[in-house]
Design a protein around this motif. Structure first.
Motif, PDB file in Angstrom:
ATOM      1  N   GLN A   1       0.804  -1.223   0.000  1.00  0.00           N
ATOM      2  CA  GLN A   1       0.000   0.000   0.000  1.00  0.00           C
ATOM      3  C   GLN A   1       0.835   1.270   0.000  1.00  0.00           C
ATOM      4  N   VAL A   2       2.160   1.142   0.017  1.00  0.00           N
ATOM      5  CA  VAL A   2       3.020   2.327   0.067  1.00  0.00           C
ATOM      6  C   VAL A   2       2.855   3.167  -1.196  1.00  0.00           C
ATOM      7  N   GLY A   3       2.952   2.541  -2.369  1.00  0.00           N
ATOM      8  CA  GLY A   3       2.786   3.273  -3.619  1.00  0.00           C
ATOM      9  C   GLY A   3       1.427   3.950  -3.735  1.00  0.00           C
ATOM     10  N   PRO A   4       0.321   3.200  -3.533  1.00  0.00           N
ATOM     11  CA  PRO A   4      -0.997   3.850  -3.568  1.00  0.00           C
ATOM     12  C   PRO A   4      -1.159   4.969  -2.551  1.00  0.00           C
ATOM     13  N   ALA A   5      -0.508   4.849  -1.400  1.00  0.00           N
ATOM     14  CA  ALA A   5      -0.600   5.921  -0.404  1.00  0.00           C
ATOM     15  C   ALA A   5       0.061   7.193  -0.925  1.00  0.00           C
ATOM     16  N   TRP A   6       1.210   7.053  -1.593  1.00  0.00           N
ATOM     17  CA  TRP A   6       1.841   8.231  -2.203  1.00  0.00           C
ATOM     18  C   TRP A   6       0.940   8.838  -3.275  1.00  0.00           C
ATOM     19  N   ASP A   7       0.287   7.999  -4.065  1.00  0.00           N
ATOM     20  CA  ASP A   7      -0.628   8.522  -5.087  1.00  0.00           C
ATOM     21  C   ASP A   7      -1.749   9.329  -4.445  1.00  0.00           C
ATOM     22  N   ARG A   8      -2.302   8.794  -3.368  1.00  0.00           N
ATOM     23  CA  ARG A   8      -3.382   9.495  -2.678  1.00  0.00           C
ATOM     24  C   ARG A   8      -2.893  10.809  -2.075  1.00  0.00           C
ATOM     25  N   ALA A   9      -1.721  10.772  -1.465  1.00  0.00           N
ATOM     26  CA  ALA A   9      -1.193  11.981  -0.833  1.00  0.00           C
ATOM     27  C   ALA A   9      -0.919  13.069  -1.865  1.00  0.00           C
ATOM     28  N   LEU A  10      -0.375  12.691  -3.013  1.00  0.00           N
ATOM     29  CA  LEU A  10      -0.057  13.670  -4.046  1.00  0.00           C
ATOM     30  C   LEU A  10      -1.291  14.194  -4.764  1.00  0.00           C
ATOM     31  N   ALA A  11      -2.419  13.513  -4.585  1.00  0.00           N
ATOM     32  CA  ALA A  11      -3.668  13.976  -5.186  1.00  0.00           C
ATOM     33  C   ALA A  11      -4.559  14.712  -4.192  1.00  0.00           C
ATOM     34  N   ALA A  12      -4.123  14.857  -2.953  1.00  0.00           N
ATOM     35  CA  ALA A  12      -4.951  15.448  -1.905  1.00  0.00           C
ATOM     36  C   ALA A  12      -5.162  16.941  -2.141  1.00  0.00           C
ATOM     37  N   ASP A  13      -6.260  17.449  -1.585  1.00  0.00           N
ATOM     38  CA  ASP A  13      -6.593  18.865  -1.738  1.00  0.00           C
ATOM     39  C   ASP A  13      -6.142  19.696  -0.553  1.00  0.00           C
ATOM     40  N   ARG A  14      -5.298  19.122   0.300  1.00  0.00           N
ATOM     41  CA  ARG A  14      -4.787  19.812   1.486  1.00  0.00           C
ATOM     42  C   ARG A  14      -3.533  19.099   1.968  1.00  0.00           C
ATOM     43  N   PRO A  15      -2.790  19.664   2.891  1.00  0.00           N
ATOM     44  CA  PRO A  15      -1.603  18.985   3.401  1.00  0.00           C
ATOM     45  C   PRO A  15      -1.933  17.631   4.016  1.00  0.00           C
ATOM     46  N   VAL A  16      -0.949  16.738   3.969  1.00  0.00           N
ATOM     47  CA  VAL A  16      -1.127  15.342   4.367  1.00  0.00           C
ATOM     48  C   VAL A  16      -0.019  14.934   5.334  1.00  0.00           C
ATOM     49  N   VAL A  17      -0.389  14.173   6.343  1.00  0.00           N
ATOM     50  CA  VAL A  17       0.593  13.433   7.126  1.00  0.00           C
ATOM     51  C   VAL A  17       0.472  11.975   6.717  1.00  0.00           C
ATOM     52  N   LEU A  18       1.526  11.472   6.075  1.00  0.00           N
ATOM     53  CA  LEU A  18       1.598  10.076   5.647  1.00  0.00           C
ATOM     54  C   LEU A  18       2.449   9.328   6.666  1.00  0.00           C
ATOM     55  N   GLU A  19       1.800   8.549   7.492  1.00  0.00           N
ATOM     56  CA  GLU A  19       2.488   7.803   8.543  1.00  0.00           C
ATOM     57  C   GLU A  19       2.700   6.369   8.094  1.00  0.00           C
ATOM     58  N   VAL A  20       3.958   5.934   8.063  1.00  0.00           N
ATOM     59  CA  VAL A  20       4.282   4.579   7.630  1.00  0.00           C
ATOM     60  C   VAL A  20       4.937   3.838   8.787  1.00  0.00           C
ATOM     61  N   LYS A  21       4.406   2.680   9.097  1.00  0.00           N
ATOM     62  CA  LYS A  21       4.966   1.857  10.169  1.00  0.00           C
ATOM     63  C   LYS A  21       6.151   1.080   9.599  1.00  0.00           C
ATOM     64  N   THR A  22       7.347   1.554   9.906  1.00  0.00           N
ATOM     65  CA  THR A  22       8.540   0.996   9.286  1.00  0.00           C
ATOM     66  C   THR A  22       9.322   0.118  10.260  1.00  0.00           C
ATOM     67  N   ASP A  23      10.164  -0.724   9.670  1.00  0.00           N
ATOM     68  CA  ASP A  23      10.946  -1.702  10.421  1.00  0.00           C
ATOM     69  C   ASP A  23      12.255  -1.077  10.902  1.00  0.00           C
ATOM     70  N   PRO A  24      12.472  -1.012  12.217  1.00  0.00           N
ATOM     71  CA  PRO A  24      13.712  -0.400  12.719  1.00  0.00           C
ATOM     72  C   PRO A  24      14.942  -1.284  12.516  1.00  0.00           C
TER      73      PRO A  24
END
Length: 596
Positions: free
Chosen positions: A526-549
Motif C-alpha cells: 500500500q506504500v505506492g498507492p498511499a503516495w498517489d493518494r497523498a499527491l492527489a490530496a486537496d490539502r496537506p497530508v501526514v503520511l504515517e508509515v509503520k517501518t521496520d527499525p
C-alpha cells in the motif's frame, strides 16, 4: 507625529528586499511588531509568519535562504526567545547561507541590572554570527542594518541585530552630519570572482593529465549545473554529490553516481577510491576518510569561500572563485578525453547499483521496509517538487533512494545535522514556492521533538498556498534509529531500549484532528498507492508509515572494525528482528573491505 525607530527599521529592511519574517511575538520585540502592523497589507509591508517556536523560525529562515538564494529573516523577543533561535542559526552558519536574526532586549536603562529576560545576547550570539550588534541609540540603527545585511549577504553568514525595547519606541533620528555619526546606505551586488588565468591554466594541466577523473560537487555548485556536466563529459569523469549538493544535477545522467560518504552509494565510493584526479566544486564535504589517500590523486578545488579551500584534502591547485564563472573560464583550456573506459565503467557500476537499490527497497521487512517508502516516492514526484529531510536514518533513504529529476530541489540540515529541521524547511519552501508540491521526510524522533507542533503552523497557513500539497511523511519505527545503529556498528553495543525506545504516537490521526489529511500505512503493497493518494490530496497530508527499525542504514563499504562492532552487538544479545538482522550480517560479512 514623529516616526518611531521601529518604523524606520521595518522600512530599511524593506529597502534591502526583505519580504517575509518568520518569528514569534513577545514584549521585548513589540515595537517592531507594531511597526509591521502599521504597514501590513500595503506595498511597504513585510509578511510575518507566526511559528510555534523560535528555533523553528530560524530553521525556516535558513530554508528560505537555501530555496530562494535570498536573505532569510527570523525574529524573537529577548531572553528565552532569543536563546531558542541559536540552533537554527547554527544551521545557517554550518551550511553557509545568509540569515538575519532580529532579537528584542530589555531596556537600555536596565542593562547590567540582572533585569527580567536581560541576557548579554551579543556575547551569546558572538560565535554563530558574522556580525552582531546591540543598538543603543536610534541614529545607530541605520548603519547597523546596512552593514549587518551586507555582511550576511556577502559572506553567506549570520547577522544578529539586538533591539532594546526603549530604542524601538524612541522617535527616529537620522544620523547627523557631524563628528561621532556615520551615514550608511543599503544595497549589495555580488561581484564576479574568477581566478587568475595562470591558476586556471595550472588547474587545466592537472585535469588534462588525469586518466581517471572524479568530480565531487556540493551546494556551492548549484548555479553551475550545466557547466559541471559539461566538464565531466569533456574529462570522461563521473560526478559524485555531497549531501547538500544532491539536487544540483539530476540523477538520470548516466555518469552521476549520487551521494558520497556514510549516506552515499557504492559507485561514488568506488569512483573516489579509484580515481587519479579529483575536482571538487563548491563543497565542504566533511568526511575526509571517503576522499582518496594522500598522494593517490592530484586535486583541483573551486570554492567561493577561500577558507574552505584545501581543507579536506591536500589540493594541488586551489581556485578561489564562483563555480559557474570559474568553470566557464576553465572549459576552453580542457582537452576532451578520447578514452572513455573510466567513464563507461562508472556508467556500468551505476546500472548495477540501481538494481541493488531496487532489491534492497523491495526486500521483506516487518512491517514496511523504510527504503521502499522513498523508493516508491521517487518516480511519483512531479518535476517541480521540493523534498526536505530530517537527520537520522531517513536521511539515508533521502540520500540514496530519491532519484532527483531536473527541476527538483531538496535540502536538509547538512553541516549541523540537526534533528527537527524537515518540517520547518518544508513550510519555508511552501511560502517561497507556493505553486510547488513539497515533501518532508521525518523520523518519529524528530516528529516528537518539535515537528508535530509545526503541523499547527501548516494548518494555520495552508489555504494561502496556490498548490496546497505539503506531505509530511513520518517513519514510525518507535526507535531513535540512526543512533541505535551507531551504537551497534560503531560501539559494538546492543540496542539500549532505555535511550532508544519511543512512544507509538498516532501521527496521521493527529493530522486529522487539525483538519489535515492523515494516511496510515502498515502494508508494503500500500506504500505506492498511499503516495498517489497523498499527491492527489486537496490539502496537506501526514503520511504515517509503520517501518521496520531493523533495516540497517549501511554505509557504502563496511570496514572491518564496523563489522566487528555489529557482530559484537549481536553476540551481546541484540537480535531484534532476527531475519533482517541476519540478512544485515550477511551483507556486512560479504561486503567487508578493509580501508588501508
Amino acid at each position: 507625529m514623529s516616526q518611531a525607530t521601529s518604523d524606520f527599521f521595518v522600512q530599511r529592511l524593506k529597502a534591502w528586499g526583505v519580504t517575509r519574517i518568520y518569528g514569534y511575538p513577545g514584549d521585548g520585540i513589540n515595537g517592531v511588531l507594531g511597526a509591521l502592523q502599521r504597514v501590513e497589507g500595503t506595498d511597504k509591508g513585510i509578511e510575518f509568519i507566526q511559528v510555534r517556536h523560535e528555533e523553528m523560525a530560524a530553521f525556516m529562515a535558513t530554508a528560505h535562504a537555501k530555496f530562494t538564494g535570498e536573505l532569510g529573516v527570523c525574529l524573537s523577543t529577548g531572553g528565552p526567545g532569543a536563546t531558542h533561535l541559536i540552533t537554527g542559526l547554527y544551521d545557517a552558519k554550518a551550511d553557509h547561507v545568509p540569515v538575519l536574526a532580529i532579537a528584542g532586549q530589555a531596556e537600555t536603562t536596565v542593562r547590567g541590572a540582572s533585569y527580567q529576560q536581560e541576557l548579554n545576547l551579543d556575547r551569546m550570539f558572538a560565535d554563530v554570527a558574522d556580525f552582531v550588534q546591540e543598538a543603543v541609540a536610534p541614529a545607530q540603527l541605520r548603519h547597523l542594518v546596512d552593514r549587518g545585511l551586507r555582511v550576511a549577504t556577502a559572506r553567506n553568514g549570520v547577522t544578529v541585530l539586538i533591539l532594546p525595547k526603549d530604542v524601538q519606541d524612541m522617535a527616529w533620528e537620522e544620523p547627523a552630519r557631524a563628528h561621532g555619526f556615520t551615514r550608511s546606505g543599503p544595497g549589495y551586488t555580488r561581484p564576479r570572482v574568477v581566478p587568475h588565468h595562470a591558476d586556471l591554466a595550472r588547474a587545466a594541466a592537472v585535469l588534462n593529465e588525469g586518466k581517471k577523473v572524479a568530480v565531487l560537487i556540493g551546494a556551492g555548485a548549484r548555479d553551475a549545473a550545466n557547466e559541471v556536466v559539461a566538464v565531466a563529459e569533456t574529462l570522461g569523469a563521473g560526478i559524485a554529490k555531497a549531501l547538500l549538493g544532491k539536487d544540483v544535477v539530476p540523477d538520470d545522467i548516466p555518469f552521476v553516481t549520487g551521494a558520497i560518504g556514510l549516506l552515499g552509494t557504492q559507485p561514488s565510493s568506488d569512483m573516489i577510491e579509484g580515481c587519479d584526479t579529483l575536482l571538487m566544486i563548491g563543497t565542504g564535504f566533511p568526511w575526509a576518510e571517503f576522499l582518496p589517500p594522500d598522494g593517490q590523486a592530484r586535486a583541483v578545488q573551486i570554492d567561493i569561500a577561500p577558507e574552505m579551500l584545501g581543507l579536506r584534502y591536500p589540493v594541488e591547485v586551489n581556485l578561489h572563485g564562483d563555480a559557474g564563472e570559474t568553470l566557464r573560464a576553465l572549459m576552453p583550456l580542457l582537452e576532451r578525453k578520447t578514452d572513455r573506459a573510466w567513464q563507461n565503467g562508472i556508467v556500468a557500476a551505476m546500472e548495477n547499483w540501481h538494481r541493488t537499490l531496487k532489491g534492497r527497497a523491495m526486500a521483506d521487512a516487518s512491517p514496511v521496509n523504510p527504503q521502499r517508502v522513498v523508493y516508491e516516492m521517487s518516480p511519483r514526484l512531479p518535476a517541480n517538487a521540493i523534498v526536505t529531510s530530517d537527520s537520522g536514518s531517513c536521511a539515508n533513504w533521502y540520500a540514496r533512494d530519491w532519484q532527483v529529476k531536473r527541476g527538483q530541489r531538496g535540502s536538509l540540515s547538512g553541516g549541523l545535522a540537526s534533528m527537527g529541521a524537515a518540517v520547518p524547511y518544508a513550510i519555508a519552501a511552501k511560502f517561497a514556492h507556493p505553486t510547488k508540491p513539497v515533501v518532508a521526510l521525518v523520523g518519529d524522533g524528530a516528529m516528537q521533538m518539535n515537528n508535530m507542533a509545526e503541523l499547527i503552523t501548516i494548518q494555520k497557513y495552508w489555504q494561502r498556498w496556490a498548490d496546497p500539497r505539503l506531505i509530511v511523511c513520518v517513519f514510525n519505527n518507535e526507535d531513535l534509529n540512526e543512533v541505535t545503529w551507531e551504537q551497534r556498528i560503531m560501539e559494538g553495543n546492543p540496542r539500549f531500549p532505555t535511550t532508544q525506545s519511543l512512544p507509538d504516537v498516532p501521527y496521521a490521526r493527529f493530522a486529522e484532528m487539525l483538519g489535515l489529511t492523515g494516511i496510515f500505512v502498515d502494508d508494503p503493497e500500500q506504500v505506492g498507492p498511499a503516495w498517489d493518494r497523498a499527491l492527489a490530496a486537496d490539502r496537506p497530508v501526514v503520511l504515517e508509515v509503520k517501518t521496520d527499525p531493523s533495516v540497517a542504514p549501511l554505509p557504502p563499504h563496511v570496514t572491518l572494525e564496523q563489522a566487528k562492532g555489529f557482530l559484537s552487538s549481536m553476540v551481546k544479545g541484540d537480535r531484534g528482528t532476527a531475519s533482517v538482522l541476519a540478512d544485515t550480517a550477511r551483507q556486512i560479512i560479504g561486503g567487508v573491505r578493509e580501508r588501508l
